[in-house]
Design an enzyme around this catalytic site. Sequence first.
Site, PDB file in Angstrom:
ATOM      1  N   SER A 127     -62.212  23.897 -10.788  1.00 44.06           N
ATOM      2  CA  SER A 127     -63.296  24.592 -11.490  1.00 44.06           C
ATOM      3  C   SER A 127     -64.371  25.038 -10.510  1.00 44.06           C
ATOM      4  CB  SER A 127     -63.916  23.653 -12.530  1.00 44.06           C
ATOM      5  OG  SER A 127     -65.131  24.169 -13.039  1.00 44.06           O
ATOM      6  N   TYR A 152     -67.957  16.229 -15.183  1.00 42.78           N
ATOM      7  CA  TYR A 152     -66.829  17.159 -15.231  1.00 42.78           C
ATOM      8  C   TYR A 152     -66.528  17.711 -13.847  1.00 42.78           C
ATOM      9  CZ  TYR A 152     -64.250  21.487 -16.067  1.00 42.78           C
ATOM     10  OH  TYR A 152     -63.316  22.489 -16.007  1.00 42.78           O
TER      11      TYR A 152
END
Length: 351
Positions: A127, A152
Site C-alpha cells: 500500500s 494498517y
Amino acid sequence: MTILVTGAAGFIGYHLSDRLLREGNHVVGIDNFNSYYDIKLKEDRFAMLESHPNFQGVRLDIASYGDLEGLFNKHAIHTAIHLAAQAGVRYSITNPFAYLESNLLGFGNVLEACRRHEVSHLIYASSSSVYGANEKMPFSVHDSVDHPVSLYAATKKANELMAHTYSHLYGLPTTGLRFFTVYGPWGRPDMAYFSFTKRIAEGVPIQVFNEGRMRRDFTYIDDIVEGIYRLIGHPPKPDPQWNRERPDPGSSYAPYKVYNIGNNQPVELMRFIRAIEDKLGKQAVMEFKPMQPGDVQATFADIDELTRDAGFRPQTTIEDGIGRFIDWYADYYNVQSDKPSETAANGEVPV
C-alpha cells in the site's frame, strides 16, 4: 495456467480474476466474506466470477493454515496473487486485532503455502500508506519507509519484510505492489469516492477532511489490473548491482521486488468532488473537518520502475474514471441522475 487470487470477492480481486479468466486462465479464487463492508456487494461480484467455467470459488479464511494447505494440495497453483487483507486506515485504529490476524498471520500462511508448494511467483498487495510520514514527492520505492502512521501501514510494511525473508531463505520470487487509491465500478463502499457519490446523490452533507487540502494519486481499476497482469510472467530476479553497504529498499540480492502502482498524477480533493458533482448533476453540501488520525495530506507515485519493467502507464483521467464509476453506481443502486442533458454536452458543473 492455474492462478490463485486471494480476496477474489473484493474490489481488485474481482476485476483481476475477471481479466485472468477472459485471457484463458484457470482461476482459483478464495475469500472469507468478512463484514467490513456490504457482503451483498462481495456476493454479487463472486457470483459473476462463478458463472465462468474456469473459475473455482472457495470460501476460505487465510488465517486458517490448515484450510489453505488443503487448497494448495488440491490445486496445482502456478502463480499466487495475494489481495486478501483487512483494509482501511481509520478502521485499524479501532479494530487492531483484525489487522494482526489477516494481514500478518494470514500473509504468513500464504508465504508458507507458496514456498512449500513451489509457487513460481507470488504477487501481493502492499500500500502507498507505507510511506507514512515521508514528505518527499513523488514517493519512490528507493526511499526508506520506516515511519508508518497507522497500524494498517505497519502491517503492509511488515508484509514487504516478510516477503523478502522468504525470497532470501527459499528463493521464492515475490513482488509487492504499493497501490495508490484505487477506484472504479464495483469499488469499496468505505472509500471516499463511493461514500461521496452516495451522499451527494441523496442530498446528504459530505465530510471533507483537512479543509479539502488533500491530494491523492487516484488510480482507475482497469489501469491497476493491467499493471498486475503485465507482471505475472515477470517474476523478479536477484539484482546483481545491489550493494550491501548502500542497500536499496526497492530491490535485493534475492528474487524480490517492490513497485509503486499509481496514476502518477495526484488530484486535488476538490477537483475529485467536482467530477462527482458534474456527473450526478448535483452540488455537494460540504462539512469541512480537520485531518483524521492516520491520514496523510498527499500521495504521489513514482512509477518509473514499473514503467521500465512492465511498460505500465495509466491511461484514465479522473473525470473519465469517476464517470464510469457513477454509471455503474446508478445502475447497481437504481439511482436517477438530476443532470440535465445540456450539461452532458458542455461539461459544466451545476451551480
